[in-house]
Design a protein around this motif. Structure first.
Motif, short mmCIF file in Angstrom:
data_model
loop_
_atom_site.label_atom_id
_atom_site.label_comp_id
_atom_site.label_asym_id
_atom_site.label_seq_id
_atom_site.Cartn_x
_atom_site.Cartn_y
_atom_site.Cartn_z
N GLY A 7 0.82 -1.21 0.00
CA GLY A 7 0.00 0.00 0.00
C GLY A 7 0.85 1.26 0.00
N THR A 8 0.27 2.35 0.50
CA THR A 8 0.92 3.65 0.52
C THR A 8 0.78 4.27 1.90
OG1 THR A 8 0.36 3.97 -1.82
CG2 THR A 8 1.02 5.92 -0.57
N VAL A 9 1.84 4.90 2.39
CA VAL A 9 1.79 5.57 3.68
C VAL A 9 0.91 6.81 3.58
CG1 VAL A 9 3.12 6.75 5.47
CG2 VAL A 9 4.10 4.77 4.29
N VAL A 10 -0.07 6.92 4.48
CA VAL A 10 -0.94 8.09 4.50
C VAL A 10 -0.74 8.93 5.76
CG1 VAL A 10 -2.69 7.08 3.00
CG2 VAL A 10 -2.85 6.74 5.47
N GLY A 11 0.08 8.44 6.69
CA GLY A 11 0.33 9.22 7.89
C GLY A 11 0.99 8.40 8.98
N VAL A 12 1.23 9.06 10.10
CA VAL A 12 1.80 8.41 11.27
C VAL A 12 1.02 8.87 12.49
CG1 VAL A 12 3.85 8.09 12.71
CG2 VAL A 12 4.11 8.32 10.23
N LEU A 68 2.42 3.40 11.82
CA LEU A 68 2.44 3.80 10.42
C LEU A 68 1.07 3.49 9.82
CD1 LEU A 68 4.59 4.88 8.36
CD2 LEU A 68 4.86 2.50 7.64
N LEU A 69 0.42 4.49 9.23
CA LEU A 69 -0.89 4.30 8.62
C LEU A 69 -0.71 4.02 7.13
CD1 LEU A 69 -2.86 7.21 10.32
CD2 LEU A 69 -2.52 4.87 11.12
N VAL A 70 -1.17 2.86 6.72
CA VAL A 70 -0.97 2.42 5.34
C VAL A 70 -2.32 2.21 4.66
CG1 VAL A 70 0.06 0.66 3.85
CG2 VAL A 70 1.15 1.24 6.04
N ARG A 71 -2.51 2.84 3.50
CA ARG A 71 -3.72 2.64 2.71
C ARG A 71 -3.44 1.56 1.68
NH1 ARG A 71 -8.66 3.94 3.91
NH2 ARG A 71 -8.17 6.15 4.19
N THR A 72 -4.19 0.48 1.73
CA THR A 72 -3.97 -0.64 0.83
C THR A 72 -4.67 -0.39 -0.51
OG1 THR A 72 -5.93 -1.83 1.61
CG2 THR A 72 -3.86 -2.22 2.80
N ALA A 73 -4.39 -1.25 -1.48
CA ALA A 73 -4.97 -1.10 -2.81
C ALA A 73 -6.49 -1.19 -2.78
CB ALA A 73 -4.40 -2.15 -3.76
N ASP A 74 -7.04 -1.96 -1.82
CA ASP A 74 -8.50 -2.07 -1.72
C ASP A 74 -9.07 -1.05 -0.72
OD1 ASP A 74 -7.48 -3.21 0.56
OD2 ASP A 74 -8.56 -5.11 0.39
#
Length: 208
Positions: free
Chosen positions: A120-125, A134-140
């Motif tokens: 996914g992509t990091v969207v924040g901490v 670590l806040l991660v937004r996944t593909a779904d």
């Protein structure tokens, strides 16, 4: 000169009656970042104010600070939860420690499993007393909370734009369709996961 805002500490509970407060450190350089005379600009109760470090002390690995502008417990309590932020010279910091990084630099980086899978992509901490997440937004479009500790995040490569992760089994697995709600769920780390070590990478903790 390019500057970078970094969180030095988060103000915790008031301690005593004369305005002293506990600190939740976000830096591995507290002696340098919290020298007497250091001034922080903050927002408190909807208004801007400054906090000037008068003195600090340590007690059993906890840091406490007195600010020149804070004289009583009531005022100290009103500051709880406020981040103390300073601007640093990004180039100087990089020269001093090329492998160092800051949580504010992680947003937007790709997160890749140690086995090569894209997570996914990091969207924040999110900052917590025990450890940062670590806040991660996944593909779904799910949001996954990954403890920001070296055991689970062994490498951060700012130049390549990637965070290498070794998450606990199942943390990034999607919930079955019949268990999902109307909004993308948040996958939180198990409570038995590793405790914070005070360092988010081999060379850099949460903040330098």
């Amino acid at each position: 000169m390019s500057t970078l805002d970094v969180i030095v500490a988060t103000i915790g509970r008031a301690h005593g009656l004369r305005g002293e407060v506990a600190l939740i450190l976000r830096t591995d350089l507290p002696e340098e970042r919290l020298q007497p005379g250091t001034v922080f600009a903050v927002e408190s109760d909807g208004r801007s104010r400054t906090l000037t470090v008068e003195r600090t002390r340590r007690q059993q690995d906890r840091w406490y600070v007195d600010f020149e502008e804070v004289a009583d417990r009531t005022d100290a309590e009103s500051l709880r939860g406020i981040d103390l932020v300073i601007a640093v010279d990004a180039e100087v910091e990089a020269d001093e420690d090329p492998d160092a990084w800051y949580p504010s630099q992680l947003k937007g980086l790709a997160v890749r499993h140690v086995d090569g899978r894209e997570l996914g992509t990091v969207v924040g901490v999110d900052h917590y007393p025990a450890q940062d997440l670590l806040l991660v937004r996944t593909a779904d479009r799910r949001r996954v909370q990954l403890p920001l500790v070296e055991q689970l995040v062994p490498e951060v490569d700012l130049e390549a734009g990637v965070v290498i992760a070794d998450p606990p089994g199942g943390l990034f697995d999607a919930l079955p369709a019949d268990e999902q709600g109307p909004e993308p769920e948040t996958s939180a780390p198990p409570r038995t996961s590793a405790r914070a070590t005070g360092s988010a990478s081999a060379t850099s903790p949460t903040e330098r």
